[in-house]
Design a protein around this motif. Structure first.
Motif, PDB file in Angstrom:
ATOM      1  N   CYS A  68      44.848  37.006  10.224  1.00 31.66           N
ATOM      2  CA  CYS A  68      44.327  37.690  11.461  1.00 31.66           C
ATOM      3  C   CYS A  68      45.145  39.206  11.376  1.00 31.66           C
ATOM      4  O   CYS A  68      44.509  39.683  12.319  1.00 31.66           O
ATOM      5  CB  CYS A  68      44.931  37.057  13.000  1.00 31.66           C
ATOM      6  SG  CYS A  68      46.818  37.043  12.916  1.00 31.66           S
ATOM      7  N   GLU A 138      55.353  37.094  18.324  1.00 33.38           N
ATOM      8  CA  GLU A 138      54.301  35.373  19.166  1.00 33.38           C
ATOM      9  C   GLU A 138      54.225  36.312  20.487  1.00 33.38           C
ATOM     10  O   GLU A 138      52.476  35.588  20.203  1.00 33.38           O
ATOM     11  CB  GLU A 138      55.793  34.404  19.658  1.00 33.38           C
ATOM     12  CG  GLU A 138      55.475  33.586  19.804  1.00 33.38           C
ATOM     13  CD  GLU A 138      56.291  32.167  20.605  1.00 33.38           C
ATOM     14  OE1 GLU A 138      55.833  31.467  20.710  1.00 33.38           O
ATOM     15  OE2 GLU A 138      56.911  33.128  20.468  1.00 33.38           O
ATOM     16  N   THR A 139      54.061  37.226  20.557  1.00 31.33           N
ATOM     17  CA  THR A 139      53.347  38.137  21.972  1.00 31.33           C
ATOM     18  C   THR A 139      52.032  38.516  21.637  1.00 31.33           C
ATOM     19  O   THR A 139      50.621  38.865  22.224  1.00 31.33           O
ATOM     20  CB  THR A 139      53.969  38.536  22.541  1.00 31.33           C
ATOM     21  OG1 THR A 139      55.496  38.679  23.743  1.00 31.33           O
ATOM     22  CG2 THR A 139      53.611  39.384  23.850  1.00 31.33           C
ATOM     23  N   PHE A 141      50.508  38.107  18.562  1.00 32.08           N
ATOM     24  CA  PHE A 141      49.146  36.607  18.093  1.00 32.08           C
ATOM     25  C   PHE A 141      49.854  35.065  18.687  1.00 32.08           C
ATOM     26  O   PHE A 141      48.764  34.926  18.400  1.00 32.08           O
ATOM     27  CB  PHE A 141      49.840  36.900  16.681  1.00 32.08           C
ATOM     28  CG  PHE A 141      49.912  37.988  15.748  1.00 32.08           C
ATOM     29  CD1 PHE A 141      48.708  39.071  15.397  1.00 32.08           C
ATOM     30  CD2 PHE A 141      51.111  38.484  15.296  1.00 32.08           C
ATOM     31  CE1 PHE A 141      48.706  39.865  14.730  1.00 32.08           C
ATOM     32  CE2 PHE A 141      50.970  39.573  14.841  1.00 32.08           C
ATOM     33  CZ  PHE A 141      49.933  40.717  14.809  1.00 32.08           C
ATOM     34  N   ALA A 142      49.906  35.692  20.017  1.00 33.28           N
ATOM     35  CA  ALA A 142      50.024  33.993  20.338  1.00 33.28           C
ATOM     36  C   ALA A 142      48.312  33.980  20.612  1.00 33.28           C
ATOM     37  O   ALA A 142      48.135  31.775  21.187  1.00 33.28           O
ATOM     38  CB  ALA A 142      51.186  34.311  22.110  1.00 33.28           C
ATOM     39  N   ASN A 143      47.219  34.545  20.927  1.00 32.11           N
ATOM     40  CA  ASN A 143      45.896  33.465  21.055  1.00 32.11           C
ATOM     41  C   ASN A 143      45.340  33.008  19.642  1.00 32.11           C
ATOM     42  O   ASN A 143      44.327  31.892  19.849  1.00 32.11           O
ATOM     43  CB  ASN A 143      44.685  34.890  21.521  1.00 32.11           C
ATOM     44  CG  ASN A 143      44.606  35.500  20.968  1.00 32.11           C
ATOM     45  OD1 ASN A 143      45.448  36.035  19.476  1.00 32.11           O
ATOM     46  ND2 ASN A 143      44.487  36.926  21.611  1.00 32.11           N
ATOM     47  N   GLY A 144      46.297  33.311  18.776  1.00 33.54           N
ATOM     48  CA  GLY A 144      45.797  32.571  17.639  1.00 33.54           C
ATOM     49  C   GLY A 144      44.322  33.265  17.271  1.00 33.54           C
ATOM     50  O   GLY A 144      43.714  32.706  15.541  1.00 33.54           O
ATOM     51  N   ASP A 145      43.367  34.344  17.247  1.00 31.65           N
ATOM     52  CA  ASP A 145      42.596  34.116  16.655  1.00 31.65           C
ATOM     53  C   ASP A 145      42.538  35.394  16.164  1.00 31.65           C
ATOM     54  O   ASP A 145      42.986  36.058  15.690  1.00 31.65           O
ATOM     55  CB  ASP A 145      41.695  35.863  18.094  1.00 31.65           C
ATOM     56  CG  ASP A 145      41.132  34.607  19.723  1.00 31.65           C
ATOM     57  OD1 ASP A 145      41.387  33.533  19.608  1.00 31.65           O
ATOM     58  OD2 ASP A 145      41.115  35.164  20.327  1.00 31.65           O
TER      59      ASP A 145
END
Length: 257
Positions: A68, A138-139, A141-145
């Motif tokens: 990502c 983590e914040t 890229f939290a959505n993992g898209d």
């Protein structure tokens, strides 16, 4: 950093290796108690610089996930944690210096790096607190898209003989057809027609390459630049031009005519 799989015509993914985490010694004083307890309980091999510790949660061998973003990290003892976007060109220049893959051909590596940096966002993570740094990632890229990025099928390699040695000053050279100059957010790169060779171009190198847009001799380029920059030592100009021409020929950007 995870190994990246970027085979021609296949999805570009990161792959898990189940390798132990390598920690630089001495350990930061601000590590949370739970982290320090885990390290002490599972400490593995170490030397004066590094300690190897198994991860408490780790993906299976060869598990994969799409990329990502690229994140370069910069630690400083007094840094505030921040994640900022950086130039794709600077990231590619960094990759060209740092790549140490042993499992792929050089041309495949260069083509993959160029394609990935063109299509993925690039960031710099500055930090002093490792926990805050992890939380920032983590914040962000939290959505993992993540885009479904495919490695293009590389064109067939042109059967040409590249010039590996010094060129004769009187030998006419010209930029090879379809060899291009690409600007990635302020950083210039010379790219061969098949994208298998990439050369970073500073202002001087870009100027030299531009003079070979028409059939030109190396000696003529030296004369042109010496006239344009009379305060610069002529021997230095000749040395710089000769070095640039060698790099361009090795990368397939110039061809003798």
């Amino acid at each position: 950093m995870l190994p990246i799989s970027a085979l021609s015509g296949a999805p570009i993914v990161g792959r898990a290796t189940v390798a132990s985490i390598r920690l630089r010694l001495p350990l930061p004083e601000q590590l949370p108690p739970a982290v320090r307890d885990h390290i002490e309980a599972h400490a593995g091999s170490q030397n004066r610089q590094y300690l190897y510790v198994p991860s408490p949660v780790i993906a299976d061998q060869d598990a994969s996930a799409p990329l990502c973003a690229f994140v370069s990290i910069d630690y400083a003892s007094d840094a505030e944690t921040e994640l900022v976007e950086v130039s794709r060109g600077k990231m590619l220049k960094s990759f060209l210096k740092q790549n140490f893959s042993r499992d792929a051909d050089g041309d495949q590596i260069l083509a993959a790096l160029f394609h990935m940096v063109e299509h993925l966002p690039c960031y710099l993570l500055r930090y002093s607190d490792v926990v805050a740094a992890a939380q920032a990632l983590e914040t962000a890229f939290a959505n993992g898209d993540a885009p479904s990025l495919m490695m293009p099928v590389l064109p067939a390699v042109e059967n040409v003989e590249l010039g590996w040695g010094d060129s004769e000053p009187d030998q006419p050279l010209v930029r090879r057809a379809q060899a291009t100059v690409v600007d990635l957010e302020g950083e210039a790169f010379g790219v061969s027609a098949d994208q298998r060779n990439i050369v970073h171009l500073d202002k001087g190198a870009l100027r030299v390459l531009g003079l070979f847009d028409v059939r030109t001799r190396e000696r003529e380029v030296v004369d042109i630049l010496s006239a344009a920059f009379p305060t610069v030592d002529a021997a230095q100009i000749e040395n710089d031009v000769s070095g640039a021409v060698r790099r361009f020929r090795r990368a397939g950007l110039l061809v003798a005519t």
